[in-house]
Design a protein around this motif. Structure first.
Motif, PDB file in Angstrom:
ATOM      1  N   GLY A 291       4.311  10.167  -9.401  1.00  0.00           N
ATOM      2  CA  GLY A 291       3.870  10.318 -10.779  1.00  0.00           C
ATOM      3  C   GLY A 291       3.081  11.589 -10.996  1.00  0.00           C
ATOM      4  O   GLY A 291       3.263  12.290 -12.007  1.00  0.00           O
ATOM      5  N   LEU A 292       2.196  11.923 -10.057  1.00  0.00           N
ATOM      6  CA  LEU A 292       1.413  13.155 -10.177  1.00  0.00           C
ATOM      7  C   LEU A 292       2.314  14.391 -10.125  1.00  0.00           C
ATOM      8  O   LEU A 292       2.115  15.349 -10.888  1.00  0.00           O
ATOM      9  N   VAL A 293       3.297  14.380  -9.234  1.00  0.00           N
ATOM     10  CA  VAL A 293       4.193  15.540  -9.114  1.00  0.00           C
ATOM     11  C   VAL A 293       4.983  15.743 -10.399  1.00  0.00           C
ATOM     12  O   VAL A 293       5.075  16.865 -10.929  1.00  0.00           O
ATOM     13  N   TRP A 294       5.560  14.673 -10.936  1.00  0.00           N
ATOM     14  CA  TRP A 294       6.367  14.814 -12.142  1.00  0.00           C
ATOM     15  C   TRP A 294       5.515  15.159 -13.363  1.00  0.00           C
ATOM     16  O   TRP A 294       5.942  15.942 -14.221  1.00  0.00           O
ATOM     17  N   SER A 295       4.322  14.609 -13.458  1.00  0.00           N
ATOM     18  CA  SER A 295       3.467  14.942 -14.596  1.00  0.00           C
ATOM     19  C   SER A 295       3.040  16.402 -14.540  1.00  0.00           C
ATOM     20  O   SER A 295       2.924  17.069 -15.577  1.00  0.00           O
ATOM     21  N   ALA A 296       2.809  16.929 -13.350  1.00  0.00           N
ATOM     22  CA  ALA A 296       2.461  18.339 -13.222  1.00  0.00           C
ATOM     23  C   ALA A 296       3.657  19.233 -13.518  1.00  0.00           C
ATOM     24  O   ALA A 296       3.515  20.316 -14.096  1.00  0.00           O
TER      25      ALA A 296
ATOM     26  N   ALA B 176       3.272   7.638 -15.852  1.00  0.00           N
ATOM     27  CA  ALA B 176       3.582   6.212 -15.837  1.00  0.00           C
ATOM     28  C   ALA B 176       5.069   5.972 -15.606  1.00  0.00           C
ATOM     29  O   ALA B 176       5.455   5.101 -14.810  1.00  0.00           O
ATOM     30  N   ALA B 177       5.924   6.732 -16.296  1.00  0.00           N
ATOM     31  CA  ALA B 177       7.365   6.536 -16.158  1.00  0.00           C
ATOM     32  C   ALA B 177       7.844   6.877 -14.750  1.00  0.00           C
ATOM     33  O   ALA B 177       8.613   6.120 -14.138  1.00  0.00           O
ATOM     34  N   ALA B 178       7.396   8.014 -14.226  1.00  0.00           N
ATOM     35  CA  ALA B 178       7.821   8.423 -12.882  1.00  0.00           C
ATOM     36  C   ALA B 178       7.289   7.467 -11.825  1.00  0.00           C
ATOM     37  O   ALA B 178       8.008   7.099 -10.886  1.00  0.00           O
ATOM     38  N   GLY B 179       6.032   7.063 -11.958  1.00  0.00           N
ATOM     39  CA  GLY B 179       5.464   6.123 -10.989  1.00  0.00           C
ATOM     40  C   GLY B 179       6.174   4.783 -11.014  1.00  0.00           C
ATOM     41  O   GLY B 179       6.460   4.205  -9.957  1.00  0.00           O
ATOM     42  N   ALA B 180       6.468   4.280 -12.221  1.00  0.00           N
ATOM     43  CA  ALA B 180       7.159   2.994 -12.331  1.00  0.00           C
ATOM     44  C   ALA B 180       8.581   3.080 -11.769  1.00  0.00           C
ATOM     45  O   ALA B 180       9.039   2.179 -11.055  1.00  0.00           O
ATOM     46  N   ALA B 181       9.292   4.166 -12.100  1.00  0.00           N
ATOM     47  CA  ALA B 181      10.650   4.329 -11.583  1.00  0.00           C
ATOM     48  C   ALA B 181      10.661   4.414 -10.060  1.00  0.00           C
ATOM     49  O   ALA B 181      11.514   3.821  -9.388  1.00  0.00           O
TER      50      ALA B 181
ATOM     51  N   GLY C 261       0.817  -1.218   0.000  1.00  0.00           N
ATOM     52  CA  GLY C 261       0.000   0.000   0.000  1.00  0.00           C
ATOM     53  C   GLY C 261       0.842   1.255   0.000  1.00  0.00           C
ATOM     54  O   GLY C 261       0.568   2.208  -0.751  1.00  0.00           O
ATOM     55  N   GLY C 262       1.871   1.270   0.844  1.00  0.00           N
ATOM     56  CA  GLY C 262       2.747   2.433   0.877  1.00  0.00           C
ATOM     57  C   GLY C 262       3.502   2.615  -0.422  1.00  0.00           C
ATOM     58  O   GLY C 262       3.691   3.751  -0.896  1.00  0.00           O
ATOM     59  N   LEU C 263       3.945   1.507  -1.018  1.00  0.00           N
ATOM     60  CA  LEU C 263       4.678   1.578  -2.291  1.00  0.00           C
ATOM     61  C   LEU C 263       3.793   2.167  -3.385  1.00  0.00           C
ATOM     62  O   LEU C 263       4.229   3.034  -4.147  1.00  0.00           O
ATOM     63  N   ILE C 264       2.545   1.697  -3.461  1.00  0.00           N
ATOM     64  CA  ILE C 264       1.633   2.214  -4.495  1.00  0.00           C
ATOM     65  C   ILE C 264       1.308   3.685  -4.248  1.00  0.00           C
ATOM     66  O   ILE C 264       1.312   4.505  -5.173  1.00  0.00           O
ATOM     67  N   GLY C 265       1.033   4.038  -3.002  1.00  0.00           N
ATOM     68  CA  GLY C 265       0.688   5.422  -2.690  1.00  0.00           C
ATOM     69  C   GLY C 265       1.803   6.398  -3.012  1.00  0.00           C
ATOM     70  O   GLY C 265       1.576   7.446  -3.636  1.00  0.00           O
ATOM     71  N   ILE C 266       3.028   6.070  -2.606  1.00  0.00           N
ATOM     72  CA  ILE C 266       4.160   6.955  -2.879  1.00  0.00           C
ATOM     73  C   ILE C 266       4.418   7.055  -4.379  1.00  0.00           C
ATOM     74  O   ILE C 266       4.728   8.134  -4.904  1.00  0.00           O
ATOM     75  N   SER C 267       4.283   5.958  -5.094  1.00  0.00           N
ATOM     76  CA  SER C 267       4.512   5.969  -6.543  1.00  0.00           C
ATOM     77  C   SER C 267       3.488   6.834  -7.256  1.00  0.00           C
ATOM     78  O   SER C 267       3.827   7.580  -8.191  1.00  0.00           O
ATOM     79  N   VAL C 268       2.229   6.753  -6.836  1.00  0.00           N
ATOM     80  CA  VAL C 268       1.188   7.584  -7.460  1.00  0.00           C
ATOM     81  C   VAL C 268       1.459   9.059  -7.212  1.00  0.00           C
ATOM     82  O   VAL C 268       1.344   9.890  -8.121  1.00  0.00           O
ATOM     83  N   VAL C 269       1.831   9.407  -5.975  1.00  0.00           N
ATOM     84  CA  VAL C 269       2.133  10.809  -5.664  1.00  0.00           C
ATOM     85  C   VAL C 269       3.320  11.293  -6.490  1.00  0.00           C
ATOM     86  O   VAL C 269       3.301  12.405  -7.046  1.00  0.00           O
TER      87      VAL C 269
END
Length: 509
Positions: free
Chosen positions: A187-192, A206-211, A177-185
């Motif tokens: 990804g949102l920061v880098w996309s913005a 997708a790239a930032a979240g996956a990395a 859960g923590g891994l998914i939550g941090i990855s989504v955040v």
């Protein structure tokens, strides 16, 4: 220029003279060094009162007492005088100031430098993304951080940044859960931040979240938090990213010679990682400074050798990249003693009180790591508040400059957006910040009173509060003299920076 400096220094001396006199009178009115003895039941109370009266010249009118203090100050400046003595500690004021200033400088320099870099960078990015989701988010976060009480931030950092993280180190595993939550955040920061059309945003997300997910999985599964390190591979990869980022900001990727200079510096730094491991056991502060200067010299030679239409651009790009690579190598060596330092601190390495661990017996790297772990919480506390103000000032200043006629002219001439922003807009946007930064440094140097009290740092703020509450006038005067001098000099530095940023401004006008 010489006439300007003489005139400003003379006016600064007059301001300090008048302000110290007024402050001396206020301190004399507000404090009573004999208060504790008046209510004392000691047999020799009268003798103690007489002794303290002679020590502080309390039987002399305040104006004459100020002149005595001023004569001692002038004598101290000439090497034959004193700034007074603390009756509470029986120590010279100069000794108290020397220790307090050193502690506060360690805190102020790091916090102010990081706040400037991060605040100005984020403020510029926010201005370039005006009225976007990223801009609104940064604006909301800035006002939120600026309005939060300092003591509340400090307490939260103690709870979650120290106690919580130290507890996490017992079993440093990141759940799904923590891994998914941090990855989504992430990804949102880098996309913005990257912006662009919807397709580009989704790819960036997708790239930032996956990395981020892969990185968190790696550090969690390998126990990296218990024995952290970078190593030559990660230093090389990060160094290449730094080289591209510096080149984009400094010259643009079209300047291939500057880019090749930066990448060559990364290669040299990575190749020297292994030989430096045999030098680092003998490290001292001056050895590290010397190695940094050597790295800058090598980078300058590399930039000069690649040349190009402007050798200065290649040398500047290579030099900035060299600093980044040097920081990575230094951080990697500090990380290597993490396990040793954890044993010293009973496996709770993030400190909550003090500026250093009492009785620590380690080499240069252990002591350096100890200083950094004690700096984390108070520096972050000051950084969050200063970051908010720098972000707002940088954003507003750049937006004002971008609406000027000469910016429209530069764009109409066909210049790239990077050239317009970095060469024409950014420099002029720094002029308002040139006023804020020196004064902010002077204000923080006076002591982050609340932060120092909460984290147990014995800096300038703690010295002022302790001396004032203890009716000890001369340390209070020493505090005011140091902070007042820094404030006056900060105004002078701001005027000189104006001329460096804008040639139209003449300091001797």
């Amino acid at each position: 220029m010489f006439t300007f400096l003489v005139r400003r220094l003379a006016s600064a001396a007059a301001v300090l003279l008048a302000s110290t006199f007024v402050f001396f009178m206020l301190v004399d009115f507000a404090t009573d060094p004999l208060e504790d003895l008046r209510t004392s039941s000691q047999i020799n109370r009268d003798q103690l009162m007489e002794q303290r009266t002679r020590l502080l010249n309390l039987d002399t009118p305040p104006v004459l007492r100020y002149l005595i203090w001023l004569r001692g100050l002038l004598g101290f400046l000439w090497g034959d005088g004193t700034m007074g003595e603390s009756w509470r500690t029986n120590r010279e004021v100069t000794d108290l100031l020397a220790g307090a200033v050193g502690v506060t400088l360690r805190l102020v320099v790091v916090a102010t430098f990081l706040a400037m870099i991060t605040g100005i960078t984020v403020g510029i990015a926010s201005a370039l993304r005006q009225y976007t989701g990223f801009d609104y988010s940064i604006t909301f976060a800035s006002f939120l951080l600026y309005s939060l009480p300092t003591f509340w931030i400090a307490v939260l950092l103690k709870q979650w940044g120290a106690i919580g993280f130290n507890d996490f180190l017992r079993d440093p595993t990141i759940g799904t859960g923590g891994l998914i939550g941090i990855s989504v955040v992430a990804g949102l920061v880098w996309s913005a931040l990257v912006a662009g059309d919807l397709r580009r945003r989704l790819i960036t997300f997708a790239a930032a979240g996956a990395a981020t997910a892969v990185t968190l999985w790696f550090v969690s599964s390998t126990g990296w938090f218990l024995n952290p390190s970078l190593g030559p591979v990660l230093i090389a990869v990060t160094g290449v990213a730094i080289a591209f980022a510096v080149t984009v900001l400094s010259t643009g990727l079209r300047n291939r010679r500057a880019l090749y200079s930066a990448l060559t510096v990364v290669g040299i730094g990575t190749a020297l990682w292994y030989p430096l491991q045999f030098v680092f056991p003998y490290a001292t502060f001056w050895l590290i400074v010397g190695l940094l200067l050597v790295s800058l010299g090598v980078a300058a030679l590399v930039g000069w050798a690649f040349g190009g239409p402007d050798r200065g651009q290649s040398m500047r790009t290579a030099g900035l990249t060299a600093v980044g690579v040097a920081v990575l190598i230094f951080a990697d060596r500090v990380m290597q003693v993490w396990r040793i330092y954890s044993d010293y601190s009973d496996n709770r390495p993030i400190a909550t009180l003090g500026a250093a661990t009492p009785g620590l017996n380690g080499d240069f790297w252990v002591e350096t790591l100890d200083q950094y772990t004690h700096l984390i919480l108070p520096t972050t506390s000051l950084l969050l508040i200063s970051f908010a103000s720098y972000t707002r000032y940088a954003r507003g200043s750049l937006l004002e400059v971008l609406n000027q006629d000469y910016i429209r002219t530069a764009r109409a001439k066909g210049l790239t957006e990077r050239t317009v922003v970095m060469r024409h807009a950014f420099r002029n946007a720094l002029i308002p910040l040139a006023t804020i930064i020196p004064l902010d440094i002077a204000a923080i140097l006076s002591g982050a009173v609340i932060t120092e009290r909460i984290f147990g740092w014995t800096g300038m703020g703690n010295l002022f509060i302790t001396s004032l509450n203890g009716d000890d006038p001369y340390p209070v005067m020493g505090f005011f003299l140091v902070t007042g001098t820094v404030a006056v000099l900060a105004n002078l530095v701001a005027d000189l920076v104006y001329a460096g940023l804008d040639p139209r401004i003449r300091v001797n006008a």
